[in-house]
Design a protein around this motif. Sequence first.
Motif, PDB file in Angstrom:
ATOM      1  N   THR A 246       3.734   1.536  -1.612  1.00 31.51           N
ATOM      2  CA  THR A 246       4.359   1.799  -2.999  1.00 31.51           C
ATOM      3  C   THR A 246       3.363   2.128  -3.612  1.00 31.51           C
ATOM      4  OG1 THR A 246       5.891  -0.249  -2.181  1.00 31.51           O
ATOM      5  CG2 THR A 246       5.527   0.443  -4.688  1.00 31.51           C
ATOM      6  N   LYS A 247       2.172   1.854  -3.573  1.00 33.63           N
ATOM      7  CA  LYS A 247       1.121   2.266  -4.392  1.00 33.63           C
ATOM      8  C   LYS A 247       0.786   3.682  -3.955  1.00 33.63           C
ATOM      9  CE  LYS A 247      -3.846   0.830  -5.829  1.00 33.63           C
ATOM     10  NZ  LYS A 247      -4.802   0.125  -5.635  1.00 33.63           N
ATOM     11  N   SER A 248       0.769   4.034  -2.883  1.00 31.39           N
ATOM     12  CA  SER A 248       0.525   5.393  -2.418  1.00 31.39           C
ATOM     13  C   SER A 248       1.487   6.347  -2.855  1.00 31.39           C
ATOM     14  CB  SER A 248       0.396   5.599  -0.935  1.00 31.39           C
ATOM     15  OG  SER A 248      -0.473   4.897  -0.274  1.00 31.39           O
TER      16      SER A 248
ATOM     17  N   GLU B 148       0.785  -1.055  -0.104  1.00 35.63           N
ATOM     18  CA  GLU B 148      -0.035   0.109  -0.105  1.00 35.63           C
ATOM     19  C   GLU B 148       0.830   1.211   0.050  1.00 35.63           C
ATOM     20  OE1 GLU B 148      -4.023  -1.626   2.392  1.00 35.63           O
ATOM     21  OE2 GLU B 148      -2.093  -0.773   3.572  1.00 35.63           O
TER      22      GLU B 148
ATOM     23  N   GLU C  84       3.377   5.841  -5.596  1.00 35.64           N
ATOM     24  CA  GLU C  84       3.045   5.780  -7.136  1.00 35.64           C
ATOM     25  C   GLU C  84       1.941   6.971  -7.466  1.00 35.64           C
ATOM     26  OE1 GLU C  84       2.381   1.715  -8.137  1.00 35.64           O
ATOM     27  OE2 GLU C  84       4.358   1.378  -8.127  1.00 35.64           O
ATOM     28  N   ARG C  85       0.918   6.868  -6.470  1.00 38.06           N
ATOM     29  CA  ARG C  85       0.018   7.758  -6.861  1.00 38.06           C
ATOM     30  C   ARG C  85       0.220   9.233  -6.419  1.00 38.06           C
ATOM     31  NH1 ARG C  85      -5.623   7.606  -4.019  1.00 38.06           N
ATOM     32  NH2 ARG C  85      -6.891   9.111  -5.457  1.00 38.06           N
TER      33      ARG C  85
END
Length: 109
Positions: free
Chosen positions: A59-61, A57, A63-64
């Motif tokens: 990493t995804k955040s 999460e 990237e966002r």
Amino acid sequence: MSARTEKVASIVLQVAAKELTKLAPDLAVRTTITSVDVSPDMKHALLWVGILGTPAEVTKSLERLDGLRGELQRAVAAAMTTKFSPRLAFRHDGSGEYAQHMAEIMNKL
């Protein structure tokens, strides 16, 4: 940091946090901009962000956040009165997780 770079860092932190809340309220709930480091020439700003969640999460955040960089950059530039506005970059601030880990170790003693 000089007084000038500290002032720029303060503006970047305030504007980026406010704009993040508008652009991505779901991300802003679990993301905190903990500090901002501005280069001496004020052309780069490193935003340290604390993110709640699993490593995936986080990493995804990140990237966002990178995807929102342009819009955050425009908001910061509009708030600046200097010739240049710093280019934003994001890094995960893991100090919260480290503090929690240390607290768990201390509680076991």
